[in-house]
Design a protein around this motif. Structure first.
Motif, PDB file in Angstrom:
ATOM      1  N   THR A   1       0.814  -1.226   0.000  1.00 46.73           N
ATOM      2  CA  THR A   1       0.000   0.000   0.000  1.00 46.73           C
ATOM      3  C   THR A   1       0.846   1.273   0.000  1.00 46.73           C
ATOM      4  O   THR A   1       0.290   2.370   0.125  1.00 46.73           O
TER       5      THR A   1
ATOM      6  N   ASP B   1      -0.179   3.703  -2.605  1.00 42.94           N
ATOM      7  CA  ASP B   1      -1.442   4.359  -2.247  1.00 42.94           C
ATOM      8  C   ASP B   1      -1.181   5.570  -1.355  1.00 42.94           C
ATOM      9  O   ASP B   1      -1.785   6.626  -1.542  1.00 42.94           O
ATOM     10  N   TYR B   2      -0.282   5.408  -0.377  1.00 41.11           N
ATOM     11  CA  TYR B   2       0.018   6.540   0.498  1.00 41.11           C
ATOM     12  C   TYR B   2       0.686   7.661  -0.296  1.00 41.11           C
ATOM     13  O   TYR B   2       0.336   8.835  -0.145  1.00 41.11           O
TER      14      TYR B   2
ATOM     15  N   ALA C   1      -3.757   3.324   4.346  1.00 43.00           N
ATOM     16  CA  ALA C   1      -2.565   2.922   3.598  1.00 43.00           C
ATOM     17  C   ALA C   1      -1.377   2.630   4.511  1.00 43.00           C
ATOM     18  O   ALA C   1      -0.526   1.811   4.166  1.00 43.00           O
TER      19      ALA C   1
END
Length: 101
Positions: A14, A17-18, A84
């Motif tokens: 993730t 995503d962050y 995230a």
């Protein structure tokens, strides 16, 4: 000028995503804060996670308060960031920029 520094960690799955959240939602919010003078997001592998370090620059502590509120030493995380990240620093540090090259 004041540098506001914070760290958070995301699982490798993730981390992108962050980063995208920072590039979009965080960037949009910061750009609207009077006294905001730029930011950097640092990224490095840390075992099975990715460590992020955010350094945001503001003209003074009043500008920092404009972003973070009166409890300006507390981290500011939106729900997308919390989803995230696996963990993060609850508090940030502030330092005066002594030299800018």
């Amino acid at each position: 000028m004041i540098a506001r520094t914070w760290r958070g960690w995301a699982p490798a799955a993730t981390a992108d995503d962050y980063q995208q959240h920072y590039e979009t939602a965080v960037a949009q919010h910061l750009k609207n804060v009077p006294g905001f003078r730029g930011a950097r997001l640092l990224r490095r592998p840390d075992g099975t996670e990715v460590e992020f370090t955010s350094i945001a620059f503001f003209t003074d502590l009043d500008a920092v308060r404009g972003f973070a509120g009166e409890s300006f030493e507390d981290a500011v995380l939106e729900d997308d960031a919390r989803r995230a990240l696996s963990r993060w620093d609850d508090h940030v540090s502030h330092a005066e920029v002594a030299v800018a090259l």
